[in-house]
Design an enzyme around this catalytic site. Structure first.
Site, PDB file in Angstrom:
ATOM      1  N   CYS A  45       0.835  -1.215   0.000  1.00  0.00           N
ATOM      2  CA  CYS A  45       0.000   0.000   0.000  1.00  0.00           C
ATOM      3  C   CYS A  45       0.861   1.254   0.000  1.00  0.00           C
ATOM      4  O   CYS A  45       0.520   2.249  -0.644  1.00  0.00           O
ATOM      5  CB  CYS A  45      -0.900   0.037   1.231  1.00  0.00           C
ATOM      6  SG  CYS A  45      -1.927  -1.400   1.410  1.00  0.00           S
TER       7      CYS A  45
HETATM    8  C1  BEZ Z   1       0.570  -5.121   1.968  1.00  0.00           C
HETATM    9  O1  BEZ Z   1      -0.441  -4.434   1.958  1.00  0.00           O
HETATM   10  O2  BEZ Z   1       1.676  -4.655   1.869  1.00  0.00           O
HETATM   11  C2  BEZ Z   1       0.413  -6.597   2.087  1.00  0.00           C
HETATM   12  C3  BEZ Z   1      -0.764  -7.111   2.563  1.00  0.00           C
HETATM   13  C4  BEZ Z   1      -0.899  -8.499   2.666  1.00  0.00           C
HETATM   14  C5  BEZ Z   1       0.131  -9.328   2.257  1.00  0.00           C
HETATM   15  C6  BEZ Z   1       1.300  -8.788   1.774  1.00  0.00           C
HETATM   16  C7  BEZ Z   1       1.441  -7.426   1.678  1.00  0.00           C
END
Ligand code: BEZ
Length: 211
Positions: A45
């Site tokens: 994100c």
């Molecule tokens: C992320 O949002 O960075 C993420 C979420 C779940 C698994 C791996 C990365």
């Protein structure tokens, strides 16, 4: 609630990193992009929000306002934005909705219980100035979205609305477009003065009308 293409995007009131927001007032007469994230302080994100911020002038050129959503609170959002700015070398100007109670996530179907009971999935909607939903994509939490593709879809939708064309596979702004089936070849020749190339009666191309 399950939202489908062509539905009216529901309005809402929410707290955000930039204060309280009424979604419709925020959008005004612009196109809108509403996109959800699993949580604050997550790596994928962080890169997505940073890249989106760097595309701000591209979105502005397309009369499009961006708004993100994550299920954490305002303070977390504001602190996370500092990290995003620092690590992605940008200055996030768009709001991030603080959807701690998951009200908007439920309204927009951003929680897919069999993927995660609590975290939002990586969904994104394009909403047109009439507040109609024109694109819905949903990615798994572990896969970052391609925001160049979102710009490409915006270009396509805006072209389709203005010129009654369609866009072929992997089309990019400036390339030839497709004459849709509803337009006869006879009408197409009048409508598209740059010319119509007929490969098959149902497969016809014309140069992009606005270039
Ligand atoms: C992320 O949002 O960075 C993420 C979420 C779940 C698994 C791996 C990365």
């Amino acid at each position: 609630m399950s939202i489908k293409l062509g539905d009216t995007a529901p309005n809402f009131q929410a707290e955000s990193s930039l204060g309280d927001i009424n979604f419709y007032n925020y959008l005004g007469d612009s196109w809108g992009i509403l996109f959800s994230h699993p949580a604050d302080y997550t790596p994928v994100c962080t890169t997505e929000l940073g890249y989106t911020s760097k595309l701000q002038s591209e979105f502005a050129q397309r009369n499009t306002k961006v708004i993100a959503l994550s299920v954490d609170g305002v303070e977390d959002h504001q602190n996370w934005i500092k990290d995003i700015n620092e690590t992605q070398n940008t200055d996030v100007q768009f709001p991030i909705i603080a959807d701690k109670e998951r009200k908007i996530s439920e309204l927009y179907d951003f929680i897919h219980p069999n993927a995660s009971a609590t975290a939002t999935v990586r969904s994104l909607l394009i909403i047109d100035p009439a507040k109609k939903v024109r694109l819905i994509i949903t990615y798994p939490a572990s896969t970052g979205r391609n925001f160049n593709e979102i710009l490409r879809v915006l270009d396509s939708l805006q072209l389709v609305d203005n010129y009654q064309v369609a866009t072929p596979v992997n089309w990019k702004n400036g390339e030839d477009v497709i004459v849709p089936p509803a337009v006869s070849t006879e009408d197409a020749i009048k409508k598209f003065p740059k010319g119509v190339t007929e490969i098959k009666p149902y497969l016809r191309y014309t140069p992009q009308p606005n270039t």
